[in-house]
Write a protein that holds these residues in place. Structure first.
Motif, PDB file in Angstrom:
ATOM      1  N   ILE A  69     -29.690 -19.072 -62.135  1.00  0.00           N
ATOM      2  CA  ILE A  69     -28.661 -18.215 -61.541  1.00  0.00           C
ATOM      3  C   ILE A  69     -29.280 -16.947 -60.957  1.00  0.00           C
ATOM      4  CG2 ILE A  69     -26.631 -16.803 -62.041  1.00  0.00           C
ATOM      5  CD1 ILE A  69     -26.059 -19.793 -61.913  1.00  0.00           C
ATOM      6  N   ARG A  70     -30.197 -16.325 -61.711  1.00  0.00           N
ATOM      7  CA  ARG A  70     -30.778 -15.063 -61.271  1.00  0.00           C
ATOM      8  C   ARG A  70     -31.881 -15.229 -60.230  1.00  0.00           C
ATOM      9  NH1 ARG A  70     -30.153 -10.456 -64.283  1.00  0.00           N
ATOM     10  NH2 ARG A  70     -31.165  -9.554 -62.421  1.00  0.00           N
ATOM     11  N   GLY A  71     -32.603 -16.360 -60.286  1.00  0.00           N
ATOM     12  CA  GLY A  71     -33.784 -16.482 -59.441  1.00  0.00           C
ATOM     13  C   GLY A  71     -33.672 -17.390 -58.245  1.00  0.00           C
ATOM     14  N   PHE A  72     -32.637 -18.243 -58.201  1.00  0.00           N
ATOM     15  CA  PHE A  72     -32.566 -19.229 -57.124  1.00  0.00           C
ATOM     16  C   PHE A  72     -32.428 -18.573 -55.753  1.00  0.00           C
ATOM     17  CE2 PHE A  72     -30.202 -22.173 -54.354  1.00  0.00           C
ATOM     18  CZ  PHE A  72     -31.099 -23.230 -54.363  1.00  0.00           C
ATOM     19  N   ALA A  73     -31.742 -17.442 -55.688  1.00  0.00           N
ATOM     20  CA  ALA A  73     -31.541 -16.777 -54.395  1.00  0.00           C
ATOM     21  C   ALA A  73     -32.853 -16.314 -53.779  1.00  0.00           C
ATOM     22  CB  ALA A  73     -30.588 -15.587 -54.563  1.00  0.00           C
TER      23      ALA A  73
ATOM     24  N   THR B 190     -60.931 -10.120 -59.814  1.00  0.00           N
ATOM     25  CA  THR B 190     -59.625 -10.169 -60.456  1.00  0.00           C
ATOM     26  C   THR B 190     -58.573 -10.776 -59.530  1.00  0.00           C
ATOM     27  OG1 THR B 190     -59.087  -7.941 -59.700  1.00  0.00           O
ATOM     28  CG2 THR B 190     -60.169  -8.139 -61.833  1.00  0.00           C
ATOM     29  N   GLY B 191     -57.416 -11.010 -60.082  1.00  0.00           N
ATOM     30  CA  GLY B 191     -56.295 -11.581 -59.341  1.00  0.00           C
ATOM     31  C   GLY B 191     -55.060 -11.566 -60.212  1.00  0.00           C
ATOM     32  N   SER B 192     -54.152 -12.467 -59.970  1.00  0.00           N
ATOM     33  CA  SER B 192     -52.917 -12.517 -60.755  1.00  0.00           C
ATOM     34  C   SER B 192     -52.476 -13.961 -60.923  1.00  0.00           C
ATOM     35  CB  SER B 192     -51.808 -11.703 -60.075  1.00  0.00           C
ATOM     36  OG  SER B 192     -51.452 -12.287 -58.826  1.00  0.00           O
ATOM     37  N   THR B 193     -51.606 -14.173 -61.893  1.00  0.00           N
ATOM     38  CA  THR B 193     -50.932 -15.451 -62.079  1.00  0.00           C
ATOM     39  C   THR B 193     -49.432 -15.188 -62.074  1.00  0.00           C
ATOM     40  OG1 THR B 193     -50.883 -15.303 -64.491  1.00  0.00           O
ATOM     41  CG2 THR B 193     -52.853 -16.280 -63.494  1.00  0.00           C
ATOM     42  N   LEU B 194     -48.655 -16.240 -62.190  1.00  0.00           N
ATOM     43  CA  LEU B 194     -47.209 -16.055 -62.196  1.00  0.00           C
ATOM     44  C   LEU B 194     -46.761 -15.211 -63.384  1.00  0.00           C
ATOM     45  CD1 LEU B 194     -46.018 -19.603 -61.079  1.00  0.00           C
ATOM     46  CD2 LEU B 194     -45.670 -17.463 -59.837  1.00  0.00           C
ATOM     47  N   THR B 195     -47.391 -15.399 -64.549  1.00  0.00           N
ATOM     48  CA  THR B 195     -46.972 -14.627 -65.719  1.00  0.00           C
ATOM     49  C   THR B 195     -47.279 -13.142 -65.548  1.00  0.00           C
ATOM     50  OG1 THR B 195     -49.085 -15.197 -66.776  1.00  0.00           O
ATOM     51  CG2 THR B 195     -47.175 -16.552 -67.327  1.00  0.00           C
ATOM     52  N   SER B 196     -48.461 -12.805 -65.037  1.00  0.00           N
ATOM     53  CA  SER B 196     -48.784 -11.391 -64.845  1.00  0.00           C
ATOM     54  C   SER B 196     -47.938 -10.789 -63.730  1.00  0.00           C
ATOM     55  CB  SER B 196     -50.277 -11.216 -64.543  1.00  0.00           C
ATOM     56  OG  SER B 196     -50.645 -11.865 -63.338  1.00  0.00           O
ATOM     57  N   TYR B 197     -47.610 -11.581 -62.706  1.00  0.00           N
ATOM     58  CA  TYR B 197     -46.736 -11.079 -61.644  1.00  0.00           C
ATOM     59  C   TYR B 197     -45.339 -10.792 -62.193  1.00  0.00           C
ATOM     60  CZ  TYR B 197     -43.888 -10.882 -57.444  1.00  0.00           C
ATOM     61  OH  TYR B 197     -42.998 -10.481 -56.477  1.00  0.00           O
ATOM     62  N   ILE B 198     -44.839 -11.679 -63.045  1.00  0.00           N
ATOM     63  CA  ILE B 198     -43.511 -11.466 -63.634  1.00  0.00           C
ATOM     64  C   ILE B 198     -43.493 -10.166 -64.432  1.00  0.00           C
ATOM     65  CG2 ILE B 198     -41.873 -12.354 -65.342  1.00  0.00           C
ATOM     66  CD1 ILE B 198     -42.814 -15.184 -64.472  1.00  0.00           C
ATOM     67  N   TYR B 199     -44.545  -9.937 -65.215  1.00  0.00           N
ATOM     68  CA  TYR B 199     -44.622  -8.701 -65.983  1.00  0.00           C
ATOM     69  C   TYR B 199     -44.712  -7.492 -65.056  1.00  0.00           C
ATOM     70  CZ  TYR B 199     -46.359  -5.073 -69.102  1.00  0.00           C
ATOM     71  OH  TYR B 199     -46.516  -3.900 -69.776  1.00  0.00           O
ATOM     72  N   PHE B 200     -45.528  -7.613 -64.022  1.00  0.00           N
ATOM     73  CA  PHE B 200     -45.698  -6.497 -63.084  1.00  0.00           C
ATOM     74  C   PHE B 200     -44.386  -6.177 -62.365  1.00  0.00           C
ATOM     75  CE2 PHE B 200     -46.470  -4.924 -58.791  1.00  0.00           C
ATOM     76  CZ  PHE B 200     -47.286  -3.826 -59.021  1.00  0.00           C
ATOM     77  N   ALA B 201     -43.652  -7.205 -61.953  1.00  0.00           N
ATOM     78  CA  ALA B 201     -42.445  -6.994 -61.146  1.00  0.00           C
ATOM     79  C   ALA B 201     -41.241  -6.588 -61.973  1.00  0.00           C
ATOM     80  CB  ALA B 201     -42.112  -8.262 -60.361  1.00  0.00           C
ATOM     81  N   SER B 202     -41.234  -6.896 -63.262  1.00  0.00           N
ATOM     82  CA  SER B 202     -40.066  -6.599 -64.094  1.00  0.00           C
ATOM     83  C   SER B 202     -40.034  -5.141 -64.502  1.00  0.00           C
ATOM     84  CB  SER B 202     -40.097  -7.481 -65.351  1.00  0.00           C
ATOM     85  OG  SER B 202     -41.177  -7.095 -66.186  1.00  0.00           O
TER      86      SER B 202
ATOM     87  N   PHE C   1     -37.380 -12.657 -61.556  1.00  0.00           N
ATOM     88  CA  PHE C   1     -36.615 -13.845 -61.918  1.00  0.00           C
ATOM     89  C   PHE C   1     -36.962 -15.021 -61.017  1.00  0.00           C
ATOM     90  CE2 PHE C   1     -33.631 -10.924 -64.140  1.00  0.00           C
ATOM     91  CZ  PHE C   1     -33.578 -11.598 -65.357  1.00  0.00           C
ATOM     92  N   GLY C   2     -37.208 -14.759 -59.738  1.00  0.00           N
ATOM     93  CA  GLY C   2     -37.615 -15.840 -58.841  1.00  0.00           C
ATOM     94  C   GLY C   2     -38.952 -16.440 -59.261  1.00  0.00           C
ATOM     95  N   ALA C   3     -39.920 -15.594 -59.596  1.00  0.00           N
ATOM     96  CA  ALA C   3     -41.221 -16.083 -60.051  1.00  0.00           C
ATOM     97  C   ALA C   3     -41.085 -16.815 -61.384  1.00  0.00           C
ATOM     98  CB  ALA C   3     -42.197 -14.919 -60.177  1.00  0.00           C
ATOM     99  N   ALA C   4     -40.207 -16.314 -62.270  1.00  0.00           N
ATOM    100  CA  ALA C   4     -39.994 -16.975 -63.553  1.00  0.00           C
ATOM    101  C   ALA C   4     -39.408 -18.368 -63.368  1.00  0.00           C
ATOM    102  CB  ALA C   4     -39.075 -16.132 -64.431  1.00  0.00           C
ATOM    103  N   LEU C   5     -38.503 -18.510 -62.408  1.00  0.00           N
ATOM    104  CA  LEU C   5     -37.929 -19.831 -62.131  1.00  0.00           C
ATOM    105  C   LEU C   5     -39.002 -20.791 -61.630  1.00  0.00           C
ATOM    106  CD1 LEU C   5     -35.490 -21.684 -61.899  1.00  0.00           C
ATOM    107  CD2 LEU C   5     -35.045 -20.730 -59.625  1.00  0.00           C
TER     108      LEU C   5
END
Length: 313
Positions: free
Chosen positions: A36-40, A258-270, A282-286
């Motif tokens: 619901i939160r990330g599909f958009a 260095t770089g990033s993964t989806l988990t680190s991006y989710i933490y960074f963006a939240s 939420f989009g990255a988490a989905l």
């Protein structure tokens, strides 16, 4: 007269059904909420555009490099862990027996499996910050002119991830090897094969479904980890090696930076991290949940294929 045996059986059945249903509801609730939160946010631009470090969510870009970083780190970690884990499992299942040393090995594996990932991450950062290991990341100037290794890169994170998943992959591979019937080994030995030849030509091919299952589950653990990524890969959301990072001549530079993964991006963006972009998080988490679901479905299909093949034989 009240039948206590039937009462206990019925109570146990109801409790098992109840708690299984609660687990399923909890899992589906998380997936539904993320959907619901990330599909958009899910669109080609979000998937194919690299992130942009900004506080303006509309100008923050997408998640192409975190997705690439997730696959790169997963591949690095599993390529390092799989041979190590398989060799250990072969020794424990085929050569170890009940020796005292084997029991010590098993105890060490169990202890390693129980170590929190944050402890493994701190250990990795401390070890790979030594100047002797600077070739795995980069060198930095320390206090009073003392050089130290930066200790953060895809290689460092991959090695640390391999240590983290090692006990789980060992256990699954060992059980897969033990599941091979003994008469397979006896038949190979009766044909004049050595013990090692019987392992390579008979035991390993027969256990390949279980071994692949262990490898895939290990990949899932790497994809979902955050602590090791944040401490040993770094907090950058883009690739910091020589650009363009995807050119083959720049691959080693990419691995050592260095770089990033989806988990680190989710933490960074939240809001809990360094950013304020909850919709992007939420989009990255989905996307992350979808990757993990696909891996688990593939594992289940692999197990079913192996079981059907055994029945067919």
């Amino acid at each position: 007269m009240l039948d206590y045996q039937k009462l206990r059986d019925g109570t146990g059945h109801v409790l098992a059904w109840l708690f299984s249903s609660l687990s399923i509801v909890a899992c589906l609730s998380i997936i539904f909420y993320l959907f619901i939160r990330g599909f958009a946010q899910i669109n080609p631009d979000f998937i194919l555009t690299p992130p942009n470090p900004t506080l303006n969510q509309d100008m923050s870009g997408g998640i192409s490099t975190p997705i690439a970083g997730t696959f790169l780190l997963t591949l690095t970690g599993i390529l390092l862990a799989a041979p190590w884990a398989l060799a250990t499992a072969i020794y424990l299942a085929e050569y170890g027996g009940s020796q005292a040393m084997v029991q010590i090995f098993r105890l060490a594996i169990d202890v390693l499996a129980g170590v929190p990932t944050i402890v493994i991450a701190i250990f990795g950062l401390a070890i790979f910050s030594l100047p002797q290991l600077g070739f795995l990341s980069s060198m930095v100037e320390g206090v009073d002119g003392v050089e130290r290794s930066f200790g953060r890169s895809f290689l460092v994170a991959g090695i640390t991830m391999a240590i983290m998943i090692l006990p789980f992959v060992i256990k699954i591979c060992e059980e897969a090897l033990k599941a091979v019937p003994n008469y397979y080994r006896e038949a190979a030995l009766s044909m004049g094969a050595s013990k090692w030849q019987s392992i390579v030509t008979v035991v390993l091919p027969s256990a390949r479904q279980g071994i692949l299952t262990g490898i895939i589950l290990g990949m899932g653990r790497i994809i979902g980890d955050t602590a090791i990524v944040w401490l040993t890969l770094g907090g950058t959301i883009r690739m910091t090696g020589i650009q363009p990072w995807w050119y083959p001549v720049h691959w080693w530079s990419t691995l050592c930076n260095t770089g990033s993964t989806l988990t680190s991006y989710i933490y960074f963006a939240s809001p809990a991290g360094e950013g304020n972009m909850p919709d992007k998080a939420f989009g990255a988490a989905l996307v992350l949940i979808i990757l993990i679901i696909v891996l688990n479905i593939f594992t289940d299909l692999l197990e079913r294929f192996g079981a059907n093949k055994i029945k067919g034989n």
